[in-house]
Design an enzyme around this catalytic site. Structure first.
Site, PDB file in Angstrom:
ATOM      1  N   CYS A 130      58.628 -61.127 -21.438  1.00 21.43           N
ATOM      2  CA  CYS A 130      58.524 -61.415 -22.900  1.00 21.43           C
ATOM      3  C   CYS A 130      58.498 -60.029 -23.581  1.00 21.43           C
ATOM      4  O   CYS A 130      59.271 -59.610 -24.465  1.00 21.43           O
ATOM      5  CB  CYS A 130      57.235 -61.968 -23.354  1.00 21.43           C
ATOM      6  SG  CYS A 130      55.877 -61.566 -22.435  1.00 21.43           S
ATOM      7  N   HIS A 237      53.364 -60.361 -29.352  1.00 21.86           N
ATOM      8  CA  HIS A 237      52.936 -59.212 -28.538  1.00 21.86           C
ATOM      9  C   HIS A 237      53.459 -58.076 -29.779  1.00 21.86           C
ATOM     10  O   HIS A 237      54.204 -57.891 -30.385  1.00 21.86           O
ATOM     11  CB  HIS A 237      53.937 -59.110 -27.530  1.00 21.86           C
ATOM     12  CG  HIS A 237      53.712 -59.954 -26.402  1.00 21.86           C
ATOM     13  ND1 HIS A 237      52.716 -60.730 -26.343  1.00 21.86           N
ATOM     14  CD2 HIS A 237      54.215 -60.197 -25.125  1.00 21.86           C
ATOM     15  CE1 HIS A 237      52.489 -61.351 -25.202  1.00 21.86           C
ATOM     16  NE2 HIS A 237      53.398 -61.105 -24.534  1.00 21.86           N
TER      17      HIS A 237
END
Ligand code: A2P
Length: 331
Positions: A130, A237
């Site tokens: 990710c 994130h």
């Protein structure tokens, strides 16, 4: 348009459920649809496109029926065992685990960056980590234009990246309960520890970012280093990325390049407190880039702040985009 038979493996998980959501939103041409997970959730139902689907237990026989594409997000050991079985039956697996990413026979793809690599797949395509995905969407256009010499990643990663158990650790931790997934409390804390520690003192998450960056940008010698940190954020994130270029540049050229980059939204107006935020990126498919500024300590360097929804662009959306590339190639 040719319709495909598509399976989601790990359909009950955090990423698995988002696969269903993104597949619905993007309206892929699906004929038969299957949802699979472990024996624990076999028999449960999941809704897709207004219909109920019964979760099947994943077994050696799951791919005896004709399935064209399977999106896997059920952990490395499940992928290790079942992705080759699916591929042997003619199914193309898009695998979200780290199991196959560095296998030289397996393409590692971010559709905005290296879509051409799907052409050499032999039944398994890996979805990158990710944190790597959002960095690649940002770095690729800059590498093409200015040549990247060195990258320093520092990440601030959400608990959803650790699945349902990670999410629960933050929820329970905020109520004062002890952690079950992480080695320390994540509530009111930052853990410089994602995945296992390796012999060189780095975590596996850090090495994934380093190895995957080189593979996706097709540059085995690129200088890359990383520190990856779990923070008490549920979703999205954030990353500080420091980049040193080969060639000189004007800051305005960097901003223009990023504004024109596919999948990137430049969010950069510090005078009005505008910069990418985890809460704003959550639920979106784009990668948000801001705090674009010169690194005044080197000749040709910049600093960026890069934020994306780790479950969507960092996992499910990227995999569904790969499935879309495969479907386009089948027409
Ligand atoms: P299950 O719900 O039956 O345990 P997350 O990472 O969000 O926790 O999700 C993990 C996903 O992977 C879930 O759908 C989980 O199914 C699935 N999974 C875990 N182990 C296996 C296995 N051995 N076979 C098939 N699916 C598995």
């Amino acid at each position: 348009m040719k319709k495909v038979n598509l399976a989601v493996v790990g359909a009950t998980g955090m990423v698995g459920r988002t696969f269903l959501k993104v597949l619905e939103e993007r309206n892929l041409p699906i004929e038969n649809f299957y949802v699979m997970a472990s024996a624990r959730s076999a028999g449960q139902t999941l809704t897709f496109m207004g219909k109920e689907y019964v979760v099947e237990e994943l077994t050696e026989h799951s791919f005896d029926k004709p399935i064209d594409i399977a999106l896997f997000s059920a952990g490395g050991s499940t992928s290790e065992k079942f992705a080759p079985i699916a591929a042997a039956h003619g199914c193309i697996v898009v695998d979200n685990s780290a199991q196959w990413r560095m296998d030289p026979k397996v393409p590692l793809i971010v559709p905005e960056v290296n879509p051409e690599d799907i052409s050499w797949n032999s039944g398994i395509i890996a979805n990158p980590n990710c944190s790597t995905i959002q960095a690649m969407v940002t770095l690729k256009p800059l590498d093409d234009k200015f040549g990247i010499k060195r990258v320093v990643y520092s990440t601030y990663q959400a608990v959803s990246g650790a699945g349902v158990a990670g999410w629960k650790d933050l929820e329970d931790g905020l109520k004062g309960e002890a952690p079950k997934k992480f080695p320390h409390p994540i509530a009111n804390n930052c853990l410089p520890h994602i995945d296992v520690f390796l012999d060189n003192g780095y975590t596996k998450e850090e090495m994934k970012m380093i190895w995957e960056t080189r593979k996706i940008l097709h540059d085995d010698d690129m200088k890359v280093t990383a520190t990856t940190v779990r923070v008490p954020v549920f979703n999205s994130h954030s990353e500080s990325i420091n980049i040193e270029f080969e060639r000189p540049f004007e800051l305005s050229e960097v901003v223009e390049t990023l504004k024109n980059a596919p999948g990137v939204v430049v969010t950069d107006d510090p005078a009005n407190n505008v910069y990418p935020l985890a809460v704003d990126a959550a639920g979106k498919d784009e990668v948000f880039v801001g705090r674009i500024r010169r690194d005044e300590s080197v000749e040709n360097g910049i600093n960026l702040w890069v934020v994306a929804d780790n479950i969507r662009k960092g996992a499910a959306t990227n995999a569904v985009q790969i499935a879309q590339l495969l479907i386009d190639a089948m027409q």
